[in-house]
Design an enzyme around this catalytic site. Structure first.
Site, PDB file in Angstrom:
ATOM      1  N   GLN A   1       3.996  -9.157  -0.614  1.00  0.00           N
ATOM      2  CA  GLN A   1       4.429  -9.579   0.704  1.00  0.00           C
ATOM      3  C   GLN A   1       3.453  -9.014   1.736  1.00  0.00           C
ATOM      4  O   GLN A   1       2.616  -8.189   1.404  1.00  0.00           O
ATOM      5  CB  GLN A   1       5.846  -9.101   0.979  1.00  0.00           C
ATOM      6  CG  GLN A   1       6.875  -9.640  -0.005  1.00  0.00           C
ATOM      7  CD  GLN A   1       8.309  -9.399   0.450  1.00  0.00           C
ATOM      8  OE1 GLN A   1       8.572  -8.898   1.536  1.00  0.00           O
ATOM      9  NE2 GLN A   1       9.263  -9.738  -0.444  1.00  0.00           N
TER      10      GLN A   1
ATOM     11  N   GLU B   1       5.958 -17.349  -3.761  1.00  0.00           N
ATOM     12  CA  GLU B   1       5.947 -15.922  -4.094  1.00  0.00           C
ATOM     13  C   GLU B   1       4.973 -15.727  -5.240  1.00  0.00           C
ATOM     14  O   GLU B   1       5.135 -16.326  -6.311  1.00  0.00           O
ATOM     15  CB  GLU B   1       7.340 -15.419  -4.499  1.00  0.00           C
ATOM     16  CG  GLU B   1       8.285 -15.289  -3.315  1.00  0.00           C
ATOM     17  CD  GLU B   1       9.608 -14.630  -3.667  1.00  0.00           C
ATOM     18  OE1 GLU B   1       9.657 -13.802  -4.599  1.00  0.00           O
ATOM     19  OE2 GLU B   1      10.607 -14.967  -3.002  1.00  0.00           O
TER      20      GLU B   1
ATOM     21  N   TYR C   1       4.893 -13.599 -10.673  1.00  0.00           N
ATOM     22  CA  TYR C   1       4.315 -12.280 -10.410  1.00  0.00           C
ATOM     23  C   TYR C   1       3.559 -11.797 -11.641  1.00  0.00           C
ATOM     24  O   TYR C   1       3.997 -12.035 -12.771  1.00  0.00           O
ATOM     25  CB  TYR C   1       5.427 -11.271 -10.105  1.00  0.00           C
ATOM     26  CG  TYR C   1       6.073 -11.482  -8.738  1.00  0.00           C
ATOM     27  CD1 TYR C   1       5.484 -10.966  -7.594  1.00  0.00           C
ATOM     28  CD2 TYR C   1       7.272 -12.191  -8.602  1.00  0.00           C
ATOM     29  CE1 TYR C   1       6.072 -11.149  -6.343  1.00  0.00           C
ATOM     30  CE2 TYR C   1       7.855 -12.381  -7.354  1.00  0.00           C
ATOM     31  CZ  TYR C   1       7.246 -11.854  -6.231  1.00  0.00           C
ATOM     32  OH  TYR C   1       7.818 -12.026  -4.991  1.00  0.00           O
TER      33      TYR C   1
ATOM     34  N   ASN D   1      16.559 -19.865  -2.063  1.00  0.00           N
ATOM     35  CA  ASN D   1      15.507 -19.107  -2.760  1.00  0.00           C
ATOM     36  C   ASN D   1      16.007 -18.694  -4.136  1.00  0.00           C
ATOM     37  O   ASN D   1      17.139 -18.213  -4.274  1.00  0.00           O
ATOM     38  CB  ASN D   1      15.175 -17.839  -1.965  1.00  0.00           C
ATOM     39  CG  ASN D   1      14.290 -16.881  -2.764  1.00  0.00           C
ATOM     40  OD1 ASN D   1      13.107 -17.147  -2.963  1.00  0.00           O
ATOM     41  ND2 ASN D   1      14.867 -15.777  -3.240  1.00  0.00           N
ATOM     42  N   GLU D   2      15.199 -18.871  -5.138  1.00  0.00           N
ATOM     43  CA  GLU D   2      15.526 -18.440  -6.505  1.00  0.00           C
ATOM     44  C   GLU D   2      16.993 -18.736  -6.813  1.00  0.00           C
ATOM     45  O   GLU D   2      17.764 -17.851  -7.215  1.00  0.00           O
ATOM     46  CB  GLU D   2      15.170 -16.961  -6.726  1.00  0.00           C
ATOM     47  CG  GLU D   2      13.675 -16.734  -6.592  1.00  0.00           C
ATOM     48  CD  GLU D   2      13.157 -15.396  -7.147  1.00  0.00           C
ATOM     49  OE1 GLU D   2      13.956 -14.516  -7.483  1.00  0.00           O
ATOM     50  OE2 GLU D   2      11.914 -15.271  -7.251  1.00  0.00           O
TER      51      GLU D   2
HETATM   52  O1  AHR Z   1       9.412 -10.490  -3.357  1.00  0.00           O
HETATM   53  C1  AHR Z   1      10.467  -9.722  -3.852  1.00  0.00           C
HETATM   54  C2  AHR Z   1      11.556 -10.551  -4.494  1.00  0.00           C
HETATM   55  O2  AHR Z   1      11.063 -11.184  -5.634  1.00  0.00           O
HETATM   56  C3  AHR Z   1      12.108 -11.682  -3.661  1.00  0.00           C
HETATM   57  O3  AHR Z   1      13.098 -11.269  -2.790  1.00  0.00           O
HETATM   58  C4  AHR Z   1      12.687 -12.593  -4.699  1.00  0.00           C
HETATM   59  O4  AHR Z   1      12.700 -13.925  -4.291  1.00  0.00           O
HETATM   60  C5  AHR Z   1      11.816 -12.349  -5.917  1.00  0.00           C
HETATM   61  O5  AHR Z   1      12.547 -12.168  -7.054  1.00  0.00           O
END
Ligand code: AHR
Length: 521
Positions: free
Chosen positions: A374, A325, A267, A200-201
């Protein structure tokens, strides 16, 4: 001398210049054309996926309360939460992170709970993780809500062997060391693990790697993610964030053949900064309403541009773009742990959800999964809990209203939207997506981002006739209308009737700041 005009003179003035009447001028209608005769692509139900990380109160308190809790539970998992989630037909659930995934060692989360080692959750508040919720509990939760698991493996601090053995533990039905360990821990049959993410990331919290280095690591780890008998894994490589197109380019040019999906994270923040205040979830004015939604609409640009790069290497669109995400990210609620990312959820979030889901639907040819961040008590959640109390957020209601699109046929559409203007900036006021379900019903989801005025939409339905319409709407009295434990139903869907069939389709008047889903028969 200031003589007052006579009443008659006023009436004739208003008739001649109706725009001078007291009501605000009506905005030009938005025009939507739906090609009901051209549907070819299925909208994957996985676009409506969720994400649950060991972060704040998502797992602990939100899902898991333990078998001895006075909160009604089944094998430690909250019954109220399970019942609510069934209402949005969660197709797939990503776990255990996020950043947490790259410091998670799965063996710590199996076996008798009292003997499980503890660890520090370094990313999220530095709290002690007791590993009470591990692989068996997660799989049980998936089975209870009817979702398929998407497991995120540890590349950042885990070994290839550790990842390989986790897959064997979960999915092998052989007489093998890991399958036998699973049996010893109470689960005879292997689980199905249809989706597995390799890190992840990895450009950030997952190891701060260069794309070239990650591409090699992806291939190495992925080699040992085996398909045991009866289980076939869809492999998701770590993808870019936002506009990091180079990451996508390098991954696709080096490793497209080995992957089934490539992720994207984005985001939307009112104030697009990671250093400082992002803006409040509830205490905002129109400037931050506008900025949040205009940032949110950038998802269209990111999906389009990452897809265009993928098209060069994968014109058949075999590799899915997995937006695992996404959502709105605000300052935490005052007085809560900054590492827990607990935020309220308002009508603004309903529009963030509706607009993003419309974008994913319209890109269903490439977008094969999306997981909002989430599920519970963290970021843009479906559900908030406080001990035994639980509420459904406006975002939950949008997911519920949009379930009609899951596995339906996307109907291509074009929107010519009126503008929503704020100061010197403007964005399209209205966005939409449309699909036809297996029973032949057409569903059109529409968002009016303008908080000040209703939006008239004139829809031309090509290749279909609108005989009967019905609809539901989600809106609120204020931009920050929300559900609270004291008023859990302040924002919820209502019947929508502001539509008319026309010779070529229908017209609808969307209330200010609303999400509307229409059913056309
Ligand atoms: O969703 C919160 C965080 O955001 C996750 O853990 C990460 O993958 C992202 O930076």
């Amino acid at each position: 001398m200031n003589a007052k005009p006579s009443v008659l003179a006023l009436i004739s003035l208003c008739a001649a210049f109706p725009i001078l009447a007291a009501d605000p001028p009506a905005a030009a209608a938005s025009k939507l054309v739906i090609h009901a005769d051209e549907g070819k692509i299925t909208i994957s139900k996985n676009i409506y996926g969720q994400f649950s990380e060991h972060l704040g109160r998502c797992i602990y308190g939100g899902i898991w309360v333990g078998e001895d809790s006075k909160i009604p539970n089944t094998r430690g998992i909250r019954n109220d939460v399970v019942a609510a989630l069934k209402g949005i037909k969660v197709p797939v659930l990503r776990w255990p992170g996020g950043c947490f995934a790259d410091e998670y060692h799965w063996r710590d989360g199996i076996g008798p709970r009292a003997q499980r080692p503890k660890m520090i959750n370094t990313h999220w508040g530095g709290v002690t993780e007791d590993n009470a919720f591990g692989t068996h509990e997660f799989m049980d939760f998936c089975e209870q809500i009817g979702a398929e698991p998407c497991i995120c493996g540890n590349v950042g601090s885990g070994t290839v062997q550790e990842m390989m053995e986790w897959v064997e533990y979960m999915t092998s039905d052989a007489d093998s060391p890991m399958a036998n360990l699973r049996r010893k821990n109470g689960r005879d049959q292997p689980w199905k693990v249809p989706y597995f993410a390799v890190g992840n990331e990895s450009w950030g919290c997952g190891g701060n790697m260069r794309p070239e280095f990650y591409a090699d690591n992806f291939k190495r780890y992925n080699t040992f993610v085996k398909n045991y008998r009866g289980n076939r894994i869809y492999r998701v490589a770590c993808g870019a964030s936002d506009s990091n197109y180079n990451w996508t380019e390098v991954l696709m040019s080096n490793a497209a053949r080995q992957m089934n999906g490539l992720s994207l994270h984005y985001y939307s923040l009112p104030i697009q900064t990671w250093n400082g205040s992002k803006g409040s979830a509830t205490d905002f004015k129109e400037d931050q309403w506008f900025s949040t939604l205009s940032h949110s609409l950038r998802m269209e640009e990111f999906v389009t541009k990452h897809s265009a790069i993928m098209d060069q290497y994968d014109p058949q669109k075999r590799v899915g773009l997995i937006v695992d995400e996404w959502g709105a990210w605000y300052d935490v609620e005052p007085g809560t742990n900054p590492g827990f990312l607990f935020q309220q959820n308002t009508v603004r979030d309903a529009l963030v959800a509706g607009a993003n889901l419309n974008i994913f639907n319209n890109h269903a040819e490439r977008v094969k999964m999306a997981n909002i961040a989430q599920m519970i008590n963290v970021l843009q959640s479906m559900i908030l809990t406080d001990q035994e109390k639980m509420l459904l957020t406006p975002t939950y209601h949008v997911f519920e209203m949009y379930t009609v699109h899951q596995e339906a046929t996307l109907l291509p559409s074009e929107m010519q939207s009126a503008d929503y203007t704020f100061g010197s900036q403007k964005i399209p006021a209205v966005n939409a997506s449309a699909s036809r379900d297996p029973a032949g019903k057409i569903h059109v989801s529409l968002c009016n981002l303008n908080p000040n005025a209703p939006a008239e939409v004139a829809c031309e339905l090509q290749g279909a006739t609108a005989k009967r319409l019905s609809g539901r709407v989600l809106t609120g009295t204020e931009m920050n209308a929300r559900n609270t434990f004291a008023q859990p139903d302040a924002v919820k869907p209502a019947a929508f009737t502001a539509f008319k069939t026309t010779a070529t389709g229908f017209t609808a008047t969307l209330p200010a700041k609303s999400v509307v889903v229409l059913e056309v028969e």
